[in-house]
Design a protein around this motif. Sequence first.
Motif, PDB file in Angstrom:
ATOM      1  N   ARG A 171     -29.032 108.994  57.694  1.00  0.00           N
ATOM      2  CA  ARG A 171     -27.663 108.776  57.373  1.00  0.00           C
ATOM      3  C   ARG A 171     -27.345 107.422  56.714  1.00  0.00           C
ATOM      4  O   ARG A 171     -26.571 107.257  55.936  1.00  0.00           O
ATOM      5  CB  ARG A 171     -26.704 109.302  58.370  1.00  0.00           C
ATOM      6  N   TRP A 226     -29.826 118.306  56.206  1.00  0.00           N
ATOM      7  CA  TRP A 226     -28.756 118.787  56.932  1.00  0.00           C
ATOM      8  C   TRP A 226     -27.908 117.458  57.522  1.00  0.00           C
ATOM      9  O   TRP A 226     -26.841 117.391  57.534  1.00  0.00           O
ATOM     10  CB  TRP A 226     -29.162 119.591  58.189  1.00  0.00           C
ATOM     11  N   GLU A 227     -28.580 116.521  57.962  1.00  0.00           N
ATOM     12  CA  GLU A 227     -28.203 115.360  58.464  1.00  0.00           C
ATOM     13  C   GLU A 227     -27.583 114.433  57.323  1.00  0.00           C
ATOM     14  O   GLU A 227     -26.459 114.037  57.515  1.00  0.00           O
ATOM     15  CB  GLU A 227     -29.409 114.338  59.008  1.00  0.00           C
ATOM     16  N   SER A 230     -24.175 115.593  56.089  1.00  0.00           N
ATOM     17  CA  SER A 230     -23.049 115.064  57.127  1.00  0.00           C
ATOM     18  C   SER A 230     -22.411 113.942  56.588  1.00  0.00           C
ATOM     19  O   SER A 230     -21.131 113.463  57.266  1.00  0.00           O
ATOM     20  CB  SER A 230     -23.507 115.052  58.507  1.00  0.00           C
ATOM     21  N   VAL A 231     -22.954 113.198  55.747  1.00  0.00           N
ATOM     22  CA  VAL A 231     -22.414 111.787  55.432  1.00  0.00           C
ATOM     23  C   VAL A 231     -22.013 111.667  53.837  1.00  0.00           C
ATOM     24  O   VAL A 231     -21.474 111.154  53.258  1.00  0.00           O
ATOM     25  CB  VAL A 231     -22.914 110.496  55.870  1.00  0.00           C
ATOM     26  N   GLY A 255     -27.271 122.155  52.695  1.00  0.00           N
ATOM     27  CA  GLY A 255     -26.324 121.446  51.991  1.00  0.00           C
ATOM     28  C   GLY A 255     -26.714 120.845  50.606  1.00  0.00           C
ATOM     29  O   GLY A 255     -26.066 120.026  49.998  1.00  0.00           O
ATOM     30  N   GLY A 295     -24.408 124.542  51.475  1.00  0.00           N
ATOM     31  CA  GLY A 295     -23.554 124.385  52.666  1.00  0.00           C
ATOM     32  C   GLY A 295     -23.348 125.290  53.426  1.00  0.00           C
ATOM     33  O   GLY A 295     -22.653 125.000  54.320  1.00  0.00           O
ATOM     34  N   ARG A 298     -23.358 125.463  56.921  1.00  0.00           N
ATOM     35  CA  ARG A 298     -22.576 124.441  57.588  1.00  0.00           C
ATOM     36  C   ARG A 298     -21.040 124.929  58.031  1.00  0.00           C
ATOM     37  O   ARG A 298     -20.379 124.276  58.773  1.00  0.00           O
ATOM     38  CB  ARG A 298     -22.465 123.140  56.709  1.00  0.00           C
TER      39      ARG A 298
END
Length: 299
Positions: A171, A226-227, A230-231, A255, A295, A298
């Motif tokens: 990230r 995936w990680e 998240s950002v 994602g 995504g 998610r």
Amino acid sequence: MTVDIAGIRLKNPVMTASGTFGYGLEFSPYTALDKLGAIIVKGLSLRPRPGNPGPRIVETPCGMLNAIGLQNAGVGTFIKEKLPLLRKIKTPVIANIFGENIADYAEAASMLDSVDGVAGLEVNISCPNVKHGGIVFGTDPNEAHRVVSAVRAATGLPVITKLSPNVTDIRVMVRAVEEAGTDAVSLINTIPGMVIDVEKRRPAIANRIGGLSGPAIRPIAVRMVWEAASVANTPLIGIGGITTARDALEFIMAGAAAVQVGTANFLDPDAAVKVAEGIRDYATKHKTSAAELTGAARR
Ligand SMILES: Cc1cc2nc3c(=O)[nH]c(=O)nc-3n(C[C@H](O)[C@H](O)[C@H](O)COP(=O)(O)O)c2cc1C
């Protein structure tokens, strides 16, 4: 099936990964190049490079280890000899670039900026900066920021930054390259690995350490997408061990807006087209679209 990545319109979300599909043209007898979302060519440097001595590739359980050493014809030869033929294919061509220092990256980017037939750049930052103690650009957020900023300033083309998986927190790298102005992020490049030939009692490839790719790395790559998702504020392109449409859908649901097929091309030169057709069949069956599936896991 159409997706928009960094302003590049793709007829489907499946591209071929750099270094596993030559300059694209080599595969024209074996697959329909115009059915691909995009072709990403072998990594290009300012000057031609001979690469590492052999052996450079060894098969591993569920994958392969390579240390090609970024052999390539150089940006100039690519523009002169490969691009005229590539321009005839109705598929966007993305040039993957790398350098030994920031100035080389920037110059390669600016040379490609002024030619017809390059839809965008993918910047491979998994290389050492020889002018800065050999630190790998993609393992340090400051180095990554500097190199992507320099490329950004050198070109008006869409810029995709290809991340190295060899970091503690992906990230941090996503944020760094987005701040530097990247338009999209692709991940992952290969993971360092080693194979010993026990009969010869020495490493199986001449470079000793190589990059592991193929299905063996897929769960790691899906986790990293995936990680990253998240950002991320830019589109993600998932790479790592994709062999079937089901594999690609894992990345998309984690994602990714698009994917790249790499090692699978060595088994089946038509693999990427089959992955694209499989995603289309899934989307049709479930009355959805590639963009809507991004995504999905998610939500
Ligand atoms: C033989 C080989 C050569 C590669 N050359 C490059 C390259 O020049 N530039 C780059 O960014 N990635 C390169 N890669 C990394 C792939 O593009 C991809 O990120 C990686 O192999 C993971 O995807 P896969 O498991 O589908 O192969 C290479 C991979 C292989 C196997």
